[in-house]
Design a protein around this motif. Structure first.
Motif, PDB file in Angstrom:
ATOM      1  N   ILE A 196       0.838  -1.206   0.000  1.00  0.00           N
ATOM      2  CA  ILE A 196       0.000   0.000   0.000  1.00  0.00           C
ATOM      3  C   ILE A 196       0.876   1.259   0.000  1.00  0.00           C
ATOM      4  N   LEU A 197       1.944   1.230   0.800  1.00  0.00           N
ATOM      5  CA  LEU A 197       2.795   2.430   0.920  1.00  0.00           C
ATOM      6  C   LEU A 197       3.890   2.474  -0.156  1.00  0.00           C
ATOM      7  N   ASP A 198       3.939   1.424  -0.971  1.00  0.00           N
ATOM      8  CA  ASP A 198       4.941   1.311  -2.027  1.00  0.00           C
ATOM      9  C   ASP A 198       6.377   1.419  -1.485  1.00  0.00           C
ATOM     10  N   PRO A 243      -1.956  12.738   0.015  1.00  0.00           N
ATOM     11  CA  PRO A 243      -0.963  11.812  -0.543  1.00  0.00           C
ATOM     12  C   PRO A 243       0.473  12.215  -0.226  1.00  0.00           C
ATOM     13  N   LEU A 244       1.291  11.206   0.045  1.00  0.00           N
ATOM     14  CA  LEU A 244       2.722  11.440   0.267  1.00  0.00           C
ATOM     15  C   LEU A 244       3.488  10.226  -0.227  1.00  0.00           C
ATOM     16  N   GLU A 245       4.318  10.443  -1.234  1.00  0.00           N
ATOM     17  CA  GLU A 245       5.164   9.359  -1.752  1.00  0.00           C
ATOM     18  C   GLU A 245       6.357   9.207  -0.824  1.00  0.00           C
ATOM     19  N   LEU A 246       6.726   7.975  -0.523  1.00  0.00           N
ATOM     20  CA  LEU A 246       7.919   7.780   0.305  1.00  0.00           C
ATOM     21  C   LEU A 246       9.132   7.431  -0.557  1.00  0.00           C
ATOM     22  N   LYS A 247       8.884   6.542  -1.548  1.00  0.00           N
ATOM     23  CA  LYS A 247       9.980   6.084  -2.404  1.00  0.00           C
ATOM     24  C   LYS A 247      10.602   7.253  -3.174  1.00  0.00           C
ATOM     25  N   ASN A 248      11.896   7.334  -3.179  1.00  0.00           N
ATOM     26  CA  ASN A 248      12.630   8.385  -3.907  1.00  0.00           C
ATOM     27  C   ASN A 248      12.213   9.805  -3.539  1.00  0.00           C
TER      28      ASN A 248
END
Ligand SMILES: Cc1ncc(COP(=O)(O)O)c(C=O)c1O
Length: 383
Positions: free
Chosen positions: A55-57, A184-189
């Motif tokens: 889910i959080l990638d 939304p908040l991307e964690l990867k990169n």
């Protein structure tokens, strides 16, 4: 009952309670035990970890389960600070963080660390420029929240993360407790090294949370013991809580996505209506703020009196973060934003869930119209 205090805690989903109960009864084994009960529990833990990571990638190895947001922030900040102590002792945070960040930083100041508390503008935001200016040779950690717990202001953590990618020595922590599943908040990169989540803010259960610790980032553990959670957080895992957390996370992402328009509409309705009322000032910024939090100062009325009067009408709201709300002092967040004026002492926080209806907001407004003039009148007589 109208519950508008979802930022303090949220009602657990039925599915979450059901998952918790079934797991607690059927799979009560300790995931570290070698017998069948243990290995079944261990498999389930692995499955829940995989599902959250998907889910959080992120990778499964980047997840550390904790007891909630407070522990997560302590682990990320103290853990990263102690792990990097050999390289420097300076930490940057903001003046509007949750007490679990501010108090952790204040504690570290008594243990040889130096902390810069960045100011915010009148919208409650730090700027990347301020972060850059505060950087020293000795800076090892920056900790900035995503969504403010009192006003809903969104901090430019994506921009800060992007810039910090070039500062190899500095770790970046984000408290995502209020933003999770809503903003939304991307964690990867992303340049984010550490990120805190708490289950009970997203209709999961109290006592469960997690910290994202990017691959290769080292943190000193707070708890020592059996070496669970890759030696970062010893203690028998709260398996039913973790499995229930995975469910809450999935359902919340779906339900808050579906409710996006109604959340925005209700927020706009409440903000406009408060602006139209004399002696009410809106503290939540119009732009770049979360869809579920509205903060309004009702001048001339003590928040604890308004809260009590609303409670009598079965409407439940709060003033500051739940842990600070018993202190009858100005909000540190609003004081940082507007200075120590009356506005900082009279803030009320209304926080919605995906189930909040327009009728709830209208009922809140009629209740405020009824009680506020009376509270102000009594206040004036007593002055
Ligand atoms: C922004 C923020 N961080 C951290 C926390 C602490 O989370 P917990 O209640 O899970 O300890 C809260 C709780 O209100 C919060 O709003």
């Amino acid at each position: 009952m109208i519950y508008l205090d979802n930022s303090a805690t949220s009602l657990p989903y039925d599915e979450v309670l059901d998952t918790y109960q079934k797991t607690a009864i059927r799979h009560f084994g300790n995931p570290s035990s070698l017998h069948d009960y243990g290995s079944v529990a261990e498999q389930l833990l692995r499955k829940a970890r995989q599902s959250i990571a998907n889910i959080l990638d992120i990778n499964t190895g980047e997840l550390t389960f904790t007891s909630g947001g407070t522990e997560g922030n302590n682990l990320a900040i103290k853990g990263a600070a102690y792990a990097r102590r050999g390289r420097g002792n300076h930490i940057i945070t903001s003046a509007v963080e949750h007490p679990s960040v501010l108090e952790t930083c204040r504690y570290l100041e008594t243990h040889g660390f130096e902390v810069t508390y960045l100011p915010v503008d009148r919208e409650g935001r730090v700027s990347l420029e301020n972060v850059k200016e505060a950087i020293r040779e000795s800076t090892i950690l920056v900790s900035i929240m995503h969504v403010n717990h009192e006003t809903g202001a969104i901090q430019p953590v994506e921009k800060i993360g992007e810039w910090l990618k070039s500062q190899e020595k500095i770790r970046f922590h984000v408290d995502h407790v209020q933003g999770a599943t809503k903003v939304p908040l991307e964690l990867k990169n992303s340049g984010i090294d550490l990120c805190t989540f708490s289950a009970h803010k997203i209709h999961g259960l109290k006592g469960t949370g997690l910290v994202y610790i990017r691959n290769g980032v080292r943190v000193e553990p707070l708890f020592h013991g059996g070496g669970q959670e890759q030696n970062v957080r010893s203690g028998t895992e709260n398996l039913p809580g973790i499995v229930a957390f995975a469910k809450a996370l999935r359902l919340s992402f779906e339900r808050y996505q579906d409710a996006k328009d109604s959340l925005e509409k209700n927020k706009e309705l409440l903000i406009q209506a408060c602006r139209d009322r004399e002696g009410m000032v809106v503290n939540t910024p119009d732009e770049i703020s979360a869809p579920h939090i509205v903060n309004v100062s009702v001048l001339g009325a003590r928040p604890e009196i308004v809260i009590q009067a609303l409670t009598k009408k079965n409407i439940h709201v709060s003033s500051k973060s739940a842990c600070a709300s018993r202190l009858q002092t100005a909000s540190e967040v609003l004081a940082a934003q507007f200075g120590h004026e009356e506005r900082a002492e009279t803030g009320l926080r209304f926080s919605f869930s995906h189930e909040t209806k327009e009728a709830d907001i209208r009922q809140l407004l009629s209740a405020l119209d009824e009680i506020v003039p009376e509270i102000r009148r009594v206040n004036e007589v007593n002055v």
